[in-house]
Design a protein around this motif. Structure first.
Motif, PDB file in Angstrom:
ATOM      1  N   PHE A 207      -2.090   0.405 -13.502  1.00 47.85           N
ATOM      2  CA  PHE A 207      -0.773   0.259 -12.884  1.00 47.85           C
ATOM      3  C   PHE A 207       0.113   1.469 -13.145  1.00 47.85           C
ATOM      4  O   PHE A 207       0.782   1.964 -12.252  1.00 47.85           O
ATOM      5  CB  PHE A 207      -0.084  -1.001 -13.432  1.00 47.85           C
ATOM      6  CG  PHE A 207      -0.569  -2.263 -12.784  1.00 47.85           C
ATOM      7  CD1 PHE A 207      -1.803  -2.321 -12.175  1.00 47.85           C
ATOM      8  CD2 PHE A 207       0.233  -3.395 -12.764  1.00 47.85           C
ATOM      9  CE1 PHE A 207      -2.250  -3.484 -11.573  1.00 47.85           C
ATOM     10  CE2 PHE A 207      -0.205  -4.557 -12.161  1.00 47.85           C
ATOM     11  CZ  PHE A 207      -1.440  -4.612 -11.571  1.00 47.85           C
TER      12      PHE A 207
ATOM     13  N   GLU B 258      -0.796   4.567 -11.223  1.00 50.78           N
ATOM     14  CA  GLU B 258      -0.465   4.391  -9.813  1.00 50.78           C
ATOM     15  C   GLU B 258       1.016   4.700  -9.588  1.00 50.78           C
ATOM     16  O   GLU B 258       1.378   5.410  -8.649  1.00 50.78           O
ATOM     17  CB  GLU B 258      -0.787   2.948  -9.409  1.00 50.78           C
ATOM     18  CG  GLU B 258      -0.557   2.621  -7.957  1.00 50.78           C
ATOM     19  CD  GLU B 258      -1.672   3.119  -7.066  1.00 50.78           C
ATOM     20  OE1 GLU B 258      -2.688   3.618  -7.603  1.00 50.78           O
ATOM     21  OE2 GLU B 258      -1.522   3.016  -5.848  1.00 50.78           O
ATOM     22  N   LEU B 259       1.865   4.170 -10.462  1.00 55.21           N
ATOM     23  CA  LEU B 259       3.305   4.389 -10.313  1.00 55.21           C
ATOM     24  C   LEU B 259       3.642   5.867 -10.500  1.00 55.21           C
ATOM     25  O   LEU B 259       4.426   6.441  -9.745  1.00 55.21           O
ATOM     26  CB  LEU B 259       4.084   3.535 -11.322  1.00 55.21           C
ATOM     27  CG  LEU B 259       4.052   2.021 -11.088  1.00 55.21           C
ATOM     28  CD1 LEU B 259       4.709   1.301 -12.252  1.00 55.21           C
ATOM     29  CD2 LEU B 259       4.728   1.636  -9.793  1.00 55.21           C
TER      30      LEU B 259
ATOM     31  N   ARG C  40       2.438   7.918  -7.492  1.00 56.96           N
ATOM     32  CA  ARG C  40       3.264   7.738  -6.296  1.00 56.96           C
ATOM     33  C   ARG C  40       4.614   8.427  -6.435  1.00 56.96           C
ATOM     34  O   ARG C  40       5.104   9.042  -5.482  1.00 56.96           O
ATOM     35  CB  ARG C  40       3.438   6.255  -5.990  1.00 56.96           C
ATOM     36  CG  ARG C  40       2.160   5.657  -5.470  1.00 56.96           C
ATOM     37  CD  ARG C  40       2.274   4.239  -4.994  1.00 56.96           C
ATOM     38  NE  ARG C  40       0.940   3.756  -4.672  1.00 56.96           N
ATOM     39  CZ  ARG C  40       0.331   3.958  -3.506  1.00 56.96           C
ATOM     40  NH1 ARG C  40       0.964   4.588  -2.538  1.00 56.96           N
ATOM     41  NH2 ARG C  40      -0.892   3.526  -3.306  1.00 56.96           N
TER      42      ARG C  40
END
Lengths: 337, 364
Positions: A271, A274-275, A278
């Motif tokens: 997670f 991914e953050l 992005r």
């Protein structure tokens, strides 16, 4: 009594606290050997298949301590900061060891739960100290000394040292002779600071002229600030450190590239990375790569990826001012005129 | 505002009833299929757990049918589920889906935030109406689970092969036509009757298998490759460790008797695990001990690949199995799980159990 501390998981972060505490109480502290092929293999053999590399390594280190120490310390870190958690596997670690490691070594389980208040977290250590037969005053004194050492250690980390340079008393920073740039090394302490597992990445970067910056080098206030952009509080202390550390490095333009080290199957990294990825793509556009480590990771493939990343980063540095005729940035698409 | 929500087994039945009662437009995502999973796998981080991939697939498929607001529940760790909403929102944003994501979290210091969110998704209904709708929906939850429990009992005992499955699939097809909780409850009642009347073969003594593990994997049949039905067909009566009813009662209701029972059950895990490590690992261990004490023939743990809390449970279960002398098996599922290999393992497990019991089971 000889207390064995496995050189795994959060060892590089908390060793001054743990070691000082037990030594002040009059015990001898034995560390497991440095991570090696044998330790890794033992860990992989004993641990359940689904677990991640660092947990398997912890199993290996515990096995290594059998026979070397009277008891083996297994910390149960539930929460290291109020309102936050670490990975669930840390909480269940004593159970995993108890049920997987054969030969039933004697375990010393040390709880640390600061979920309500930071001060309450140390209650587990106090209790353990008393169980080891020390008086209340002795326990308090040992704890005070241990915490003072830990605070000193943490402030050194924040000022830019790596655990290795402090713990092994290497002189100052391991900066390369001529610094071409800095690379943010985002990963949990047990990957970033274990040279066997991360294939000596820090030295490899240094050989190419890059200095590594770690999440531990970023002050906590900056981390909190960087993470406040998300609508919900991140409840993993290390997840927050990695994400906030990475974002701060990007925001302050401290780094020329980011390398994310993650272990295969790491739930939190899935997670957090991914953050971070992005946010980077959207706003900062700094070169970034993710390298996944597991017990099968081969040196050659690892080196190739690292080299390719650095090459790409350098090429970009060289050609980045190629502005297309229509005046927009190649990466963000934003108008430059 | 058109609301959608992620699938979780038959949770869609009470949720639809709830929003129908509130007069809010709701899109039930199409049943989880290979396509759902493909969409999710494409968008989600590679290492994310399976439920998240399916959730994302659900949202996209619902948005194609006109939904614009996504409602999901949250938690405060340490399991990853608690941060689903935020990550999903980011992913949807980058992929050009402009959806309003409403996360219903346990109220921490500011209960007003949660109340405002509930108010928002209920189309500004009065609190009385909202409370009644929630109460009705929790009744639907219980009824659906009771219906499923009847089917689980019937499947290994049915006289005409496949009849139970036929009742179930007809139920699942038609239940969506019901509007509001009143109609839904009547409909379920009717089907419970139908299920109870499925003729049984006399004198069948099926194997009893308990399934425990991560809640989503247990509840969503697509994810666990319909383990309940498969075991039923192999002639085993399935006991479910955790149901939607359990979840609702633990997290949303004030049912003190249930909560006391739950505490008592969790106490059984004491010797193996005595604190919550996130997710449902504690329950998994407690249920395993409970089933072993109940004298079930075997226990199967199901978890999605990489599930952090269940990995801890996985390492404890073999010890319970040894201590209590009950066979136990762990199945890990992800988007690459193949049906044939899975089936083989189930068959082998059932074979071993029946041999242990000293008789050859009859395939129903």
């Amino acid at each position: 009594m000889k207390i064995g501390i496995p050189r795994a998981l959060l060892y590089p972060i908390y060793i001054p606290l743990w070691k000082t505490f037990f030594e002040e109480l009059g015990h001898q502290v034995v560390l497991s050997g440095r991570t090696s092929k044998g330790i890794l293999n033992n860990g992989v053999k004993t641990c359940v298949d689904d677990a991640c590399l660092p947990v398997k390594l912890f199993h290996g280190h515990v096995m290594d301590l059998i026979g070397k120490a009277d008891v083996i310390l297994v910390p149960r870190l539930i929460s290291i900061y109020p309102g936050e958690f670490i990975c669930p596997k840390f909480i269940g670690l004593p159970e995993m060891i108890k049920n997987s490691v054969s030969g039933s070594p004697k375990l010393l389980i040390m709880n640390f739960n600061a979920r309500d208040r930071l001060e309450k977290g140390y209650d587990g250590m106090r209790q353990l100290g008393r169980e080891l037969g020390a008086s209340n005053t002795n326990v308090e004194r040992a704890l005070d000394r241990a915490r003072a050492r830990q605070a000193e250690y943490e402030s050194m980390l924040e000022s830019g040292f790596s655990p290795k340079s402090i713990l092994e008393k290497r002189n100052a920073r391991q900066s390369p002779a001529s610094v071409k740039g800095r690379i943010g090394l985002i990963g949990h302490p047990y990957l970033v600071y274990d040279d066997y597992i991360n294939m000596n990445i820090v030295e490899k970067l240094a050989a190419r002229g890059y200095e590594a910056i770690f999440p531990e080098n970023v002050p906590l206030e900056d981390i909190e600030l960087a993470c406040s952009r998300y609508p919900k509080k991140l409840f993993w202390s290390y997840g927050k450190r990695l994400l906030g550390g990475g974002l701060t490095m990007l925001e302050k333009r401290k780094v020329d590239g980011l390398i994310i080290l993650t272990s295969f199957g790491c739930g939190i990294d899935a997670f957090i990375d991914e953050l971070l990825l992005r946010a980077n793509q959207r706003e900062y556009r700094i070169p970034q790569t993710t390298i996944t480590l597991d017990e099968h990771t081969g040196q050659a493939g690892f080196d190739t990826r690292l080299e390719a990343f650095i090459d790409m980063m350098e090429w970009r540095g060289r050609y980045d001012n190629n502005i297309p005729a229509y005046g927009t940035d190649v990466y963000t698409g934003k108008s430059l005129v | 505002m058109t609301i959608t929500f992620p699938h979780m087994g038959r949770m869609y039945i009470p949720v639809k009833a709830l929003f129908d009662d509130l007069g809010v437009k709701v899109v039930v995502p199409p049943p989880v299929s290979k396509e759902t999973l493909e969409i999710g796998t494409r968008l989600a981080p590679e290492m994310a757990c399976l439920p998240m991939k399916i959730n994302l697939g659900n949202y996209i498929q619902s948005m194609e049918k006109g939904a614009d607001t996504i409602v999901l529940t949250g938690s405060c760790g340490p399991c990853r589920f608690g941060y689903y909403g935020v990550v999903e929102k980011e992913i949807l944003k980058d992929n050009g889906y402009d959806a309003d994501v409403v996360i219903l979290d346990a109220p921490g210091r500011e209960p007003q935030v949660l109340l405002n969110r509930i108010r928002k998704i209920s189309g500004n209904s009065s609190w009385l109406k909202i409370a009644r709708a929630f109460l009705q929906a929790s009744k639907v939850v219980e009824q659906v689970d009771e219906f499923i429990d009847i089917l689980l009992k019937k499947r290994p005992r049915e006289l005409n092969k496949g009849e139970t499955d036929r009742v179930q699939s007809k139920f699942e097809k038609e239940v969506l036509i019901c509007k509001g909780s009143g109609e839904t409850l009547e409909f379920i009642e009717e089907y419970k009757e139908k299920a109870a009347q499925i003729p049984e073969r006399p004198g069948v003594q099926p194997l009893h298998i308990g399934i425990v593990g991560e809640i989503y994997t247990l509840i969503e049949p697509y994810v666990n490759l319909n383990i309940e039905n498969k075991l039923g067909h192999l002639g085993a009566e399935v006991h479910r460790g955790i149901t939607v009813t359990d979840w609702v009662k633990t997290h949303l209701s004030l049912d003190m008797i249930y909560k006391r029972e739950r505490k008592k059950k969790l106490k059984k895990a004491e010797n193996y695990l005595s604190l919550c490590i996130g997710g449902h690992a504690w329950e998994t261990i407690a249920e395993t001990v409970h089933y072993a004490d109940m004298g079930l023939d075997g226990i199967i743990q199901v978890l999605p690949f990489g599930c952090m809390p269940e990995i801890v449970a996985e390492s404890i279960i073999p010890t319970i199995s040894r201590d209590k002398g009950v066979p136990a098996m762990t199945l890990t599922v992800d988007e690459l799980t193949g049906e044939a290999g899975y089936m083989t393992r189930l068959e082998a497990f059932v074979d071993l159990l029946s041999q242990k019991k000293g008789r050859v089971y009859e395939r129903s």
